[in-house]
Enzyme design. Structure first.
Site, PDB file in Angstrom:
ATOM      1  N   PRO A 218       2.816  -7.260   6.577  1.00 10.96           N
ATOM      2  CA  PRO A 218       1.235  -7.756   7.529  1.00 10.96           C
ATOM      3  C   PRO A 218       1.399  -9.088   7.380  1.00 10.96           C
ATOM      4  CG  PRO A 218       0.794  -6.600   5.543  1.00 10.96           C
ATOM      5  CD  PRO A 218       2.472  -6.365   5.436  1.00 10.96           C
ATOM      6  N   PRO A 219       0.501  -9.742   8.275  1.00  9.88           N
ATOM      7  CA  PRO A 219       0.385 -11.008   8.303  1.00  9.88           C
ATOM      8  C   PRO A 219      -0.233 -11.505   7.068  1.00  9.88           C
ATOM      9  CG  PRO A 219      -0.792  -9.998  10.115  1.00  9.88           C
ATOM     10  CD  PRO A 219      -0.393  -8.855   9.356  1.00  9.88           C
ATOM     11  N   GLY A 220      -0.002 -12.885   6.661  1.00  7.55           N
ATOM     12  CA  GLY A 220      -0.621 -13.648   5.648  1.00  7.55           C
ATOM     13  C   GLY A 220       0.108 -13.139   4.319  1.00  7.55           C
ATOM     14  N   THR A 221       1.301 -12.530   4.242  1.00  6.59           N
ATOM     15  CA  THR A 221       1.763 -11.975   3.081  1.00  6.59           C
ATOM     16  C   THR A 221       2.968 -13.040   2.536  1.00  6.59           C
ATOM     17  OG1 THR A 221       3.122 -10.410   4.363  1.00  6.59           O
ATOM     18  CG2 THR A 221       1.455  -9.517   3.167  1.00  6.59           C
ATOM     19  N   GLY A 222       3.127 -14.005   3.203  1.00  6.66           N
ATOM     20  CA  GLY A 222       3.945 -15.232   2.880  1.00  6.66           C
ATOM     21  C   GLY A 222       5.529 -15.012   3.335  1.00  6.66           C
ATOM     22  N   HIS A 439      -6.123  11.060  -3.881  1.00  3.72           N
ATOM     23  CA  HIS A 439      -5.288  11.703  -3.149  1.00  3.72           C
ATOM     24  C   HIS A 439      -3.650  11.516  -3.266  1.00  3.72           C
ATOM     25  CE1 HIS A 439      -4.544  12.662   1.434  1.00  3.72           C
ATOM     26  NE2 HIS A 439      -3.359  11.986   1.041  1.00  3.72           N
ATOM     27  N   GLU A 440      -3.555  10.268  -3.499  1.00  3.64           N
ATOM     28  CA  GLU A 440      -2.012   9.952  -3.662  1.00  3.64           C
ATOM     29  C   GLU A 440      -1.518  10.679  -4.837  1.00  3.64           C
ATOM     30  OE1 GLU A 440      -0.303   8.919  -1.370  1.00  3.64           O
ATOM     31  OE2 GLU A 440      -1.881   8.300  -0.115  1.00  3.64           O
ATOM     32  N   HIS A 443      -0.570  14.311  -4.405  1.00  2.00           N
ATOM     33  CA  HIS A 443       0.788  14.412  -3.621  1.00  2.00           C
ATOM     34  C   HIS A 443       1.850  14.343  -4.747  1.00  2.00           C
ATOM     35  CE1 HIS A 443      -0.172  14.196   0.550  1.00  2.00           C
ATOM     36  NE2 HIS A 443      -0.595  13.009   0.459  1.00  2.00           N
TER      37      HIS A 443
END
Ligand code: ADP
Ligand code: ZN
Length: 639
Positions: A218-222, A439-440, A443
């Site tokens: 995603p944007p802004g992750t470097g 939730h995770e 799983h």
């Protein structure tokens, strides 16, 4: 495009237009014949005017003679209308030439300027093209001048031929230490740095390094930051361009730009080329063929052929960034192109703390500031958000009259920075975070506690690029092409595990299971209709998959009643799986809560960590059961 840019284009257009009109008057019209408005007249009229020395320009073109009169002084003999007409037509007349050998002599005597043009008369179309040509030429020249002005400054230079800002940076002073977190990505890219340091070593070994790596996140992750760091670490020049800049240009310019970019890069090799937003050029080409964007396709094709064309050992490495890898044309991802993928996800709590620390060094910060607490309170924030947060808190400190940034300054800025972000990126509330975690873990537990299920590799509750709020990843030890019915059933149970845990803990269904439901349904349906795994139908193909290559869904090849029975079977399969999942989770309640708690705290959990926690819980449970059984026996004995 932003507003100032638009204004600039408008200015260029207006200037070019005015310049065109002026040039038209100065250059095009003096080609007397080109005006196309010459007034037909007689030869003797010309001779008379010549006598009066009224003719300023003459142009002999084949058998036509064009001539231009002086600004007509009102001639008392001429009718008013004639004078007006003459003025309107720029005083240009045309007559048919006689075989008049003395004409040249007479023209000379009169002092008129004269030329002979041995061409056919310029057609209006040609003259029009000429003036539009001028217009475009002026346009391009102006644009180049303006771009140069904007791109200038410092070690950054813009290349003459490029209107897109290909930015070349000879000296990059960013290092891997400036990139906080993202250890996996750094590890991935270290090899490239090493290769750029010493390409010979790889060459001698016969190893071929990938030409390109795709930074996905995603944007802004470097992504830009880490690409620069690769160049900085390797001490090589850094070329960067944004994919969208390729496409904004005139037809044919994008491809030229790509060629230009690679040419420049090859001259400076070894070097890094960074293409930001590669999805703008690299989108899947239209299979339909109509309505495609030719310009973009040309650019993409040029990019592909340049990538194939250069020899990896020259040391030109391509890094590209995207947050939508699924939209890329598969040709880009083929071996020898961007075949290496480097994920750059949003930072977890530790990662956020690291980013805060890197940026905190750049401002004056009080020792009492607790960055851990800040990291904890900013789930979902990107590296760029956090960099922005530190900057904002420095501003806040100035406003508040502090001499160093205080905790309260940062806390005040969290709202300012992240409230703005809330709409853009997913910043999750603590309550939601809890639901997602359970939730995770649901799983993960169902996956781990079934024999026929692949081991859990990673659990995370950091929002993904794909839009998923959390993610449990299972990894088979080896790639599998055949799946047994128990395996598929186990997978169904695992898919149901998320919702099952939510229901058991919170008693309310959420929308978070939408994707699971879709997957489970599709899988159960395939089991019934395609794999012959239902007892009541057996090995009957109930679906003809006509369009497999295009990913289309199959079509049912059965009667309506059978279709209804299929639906019943599918529903039963999924419901059984859900029951099974609920049972597993209910039996391991303490493991569920303990692991979920841990996950809420650290946001990311590796497969090993998960297994360790689960094993501890299973051991406790086993001991408790043994004790209970032992007590039972003792009781029996004592009786
Ligand atoms: P992307 O290219 O992924 O959109 P950028 O590299 O442009 O993101 O990041 C923008 C800014 O955010 C960087 O210049 C840096 O200040 C900050 N930033 C982002 N990620 C990190 C990180 N992992 N470590 C330090 N700073 C970061
Ligand atoms: Zn799920």
């Amino acid at each position: 495009m932003n507003d100032p840019k638009k204004k600039k284009w408008l200015t260029i257009t207006i200037i070019a237009f005015i310049a065109m009109v002026i040039i038209n008057q100065l250059v095009v019209l003096p080609f007397v014949s080109a005006s196309g408005q010459a007034k037909e007249t007689t030869y003797d009229f010309m001779l008379r005017e010549l006598e009066k020395k009224n003719i300023t320009h003459v142009e002999i073109n084949g058998e036509k003679i064009y001539f231009k009169l002086k600004e007509s002084k009102p001639d008392k003999d001429a009718k008013l209308l004639d004078t007006l007409l003459a003025a309107q037509n720029n005083n240009v007349y045309v007559t048919t030439a006689m075989t008049d050998l003395a004409l040249v002599e007479r023209l000379y005597q009169s002092g008129a300027e004269f030329t002979q043009v041995n061409q056919k008369q310029m057609s209006p179309i040609v003259s029009m093209l000429l003036s539009y040509g001028c217009f475009i030429l002026i346009y391009l020249v102006l644009m180049r001048v303006m771009m140069k002005k904007m791109g200038g400054g410092g070690s950054v230079m813009s290349f003459g031929k490029s209107n897109a800002r290909i930015v070349a940076n000879d000296k990059v002073d960013i290092r891997f230490t400036d990139v906080a977190g993202q250890e996996e990505a750094k590890e991935n890219l270290k090899e490239i740095v090493d290769f750029l340091h010493d390409p010979k070593k790889y060459e001698q070994m016969g190893a071929v390094l990938p030409k390109g790596a795709l930074l996905v996140g995603p944007p802004g992750t470097g992504k830009t930051l880490i690409a620069k760091a690769v160049a900085g670490e390797a001490h090589v020049p850094f070329f960067s361009i944004s994919g969208s800049e390729f496409v904004e240009m005139f037809v044919g310019m994008g491809a030229a730009k790509v060629r230009d970019l690679f040419k420049q890069a090859k001259e400076k090799a070894p070097c890094i080329i960074f293409i930001d937003e590669i999805d703008a050029v690299g989108k899947k080409r239209d299979t339909a063929g109509i309505g495609g964007n030719d310009e973009r396709e040309q650019t993409l094709n040029q990019l592909l052929s340049e990538m194939d064309g250069f020899d990896g050992s020259k040391g030109v490495i391509l890094l590209a960034a995207t947050n939508r890898p699924e939209t890329l044309d598969p040709a880009l991802l083929r071996p020898g192109r961007f075949d290496r993928r480097v994920p750059m996800e949003l930072p977890d709590q530790k990662g956020r703390e690291a980013v805060l620390r890197v940026h905190a060094k750049k401002v004056k910060m009080a020792d009492t500031v607790d960055l851990v607490a800040i990291a904890r309170s900013t789930p979902g924030a990107s590296g760029a958000d956090l960099a922005n947060l530190i900057n904002e808190s420095a501003l806040q400190a100035v406003r508040a009259g502090h001499d160093k940034v205080q905790q309260e300054d940062i806390e005040a800025s969290v709202d300012v920075v992240l409230a703005g972000q809330q709409r853009k990126s997913t910043v999750i509330s603590p309550r939601e975070k809890q639901v997602i975690a359970y939730h995770e873990v649901g799983h993960a537990l169902t996956a781990a506690l079934q024999d026929e299920s692949a081991p859990v590799h990673k659990i995370t509750i950091i929002p993904r690029t794909s839009g998923a709020l959390g993610f449990t990843m299972q990894l088979d030890e080896e790639e599998r092409f055949l799946h047994t019915k128990p395996e598929l059933t186990a997978r169904l149970v695992t898919l149901c595990g998320g919702r099952a845990a939510e229901m058991l803990v919170f008693g309310k269904a959420t929308t978070g299971a939408a994707n699971d439901i879709e997957q489970a349904t599709r899988m159960a349906r395939a089991m019934v209709t395609r794999y012959g795994m239902s007892d009541s139908f057996g090995m009957v193909a109930l679906e003809a998959n006509a369009n497999r290559y295009l990913g289309g869904d199959g079509e049912l090849t059965c009667s309506g009643t059978t279709a209804a029975r299929i639906d019943d079977e599918v529903i039963a399969l999924v419901q059984d799986a859900f029951q099974q999942a609920s049972k597993i989770i209910a039996e391991h309640w303490s493991a569920l809560t303990r692991i979920a708690d841990q996950l809420i705290r650290q946001e990311n959990m590796s497969g090993e960590e998960f297994k360790k926690l689960l094993d501890e819980e299973l051991e406790t449970k086993r001991l408790a059961a043994q004790e209970a059984a032992g007590e039972g026996k003792e009781n029996e004995v004592s009786e």
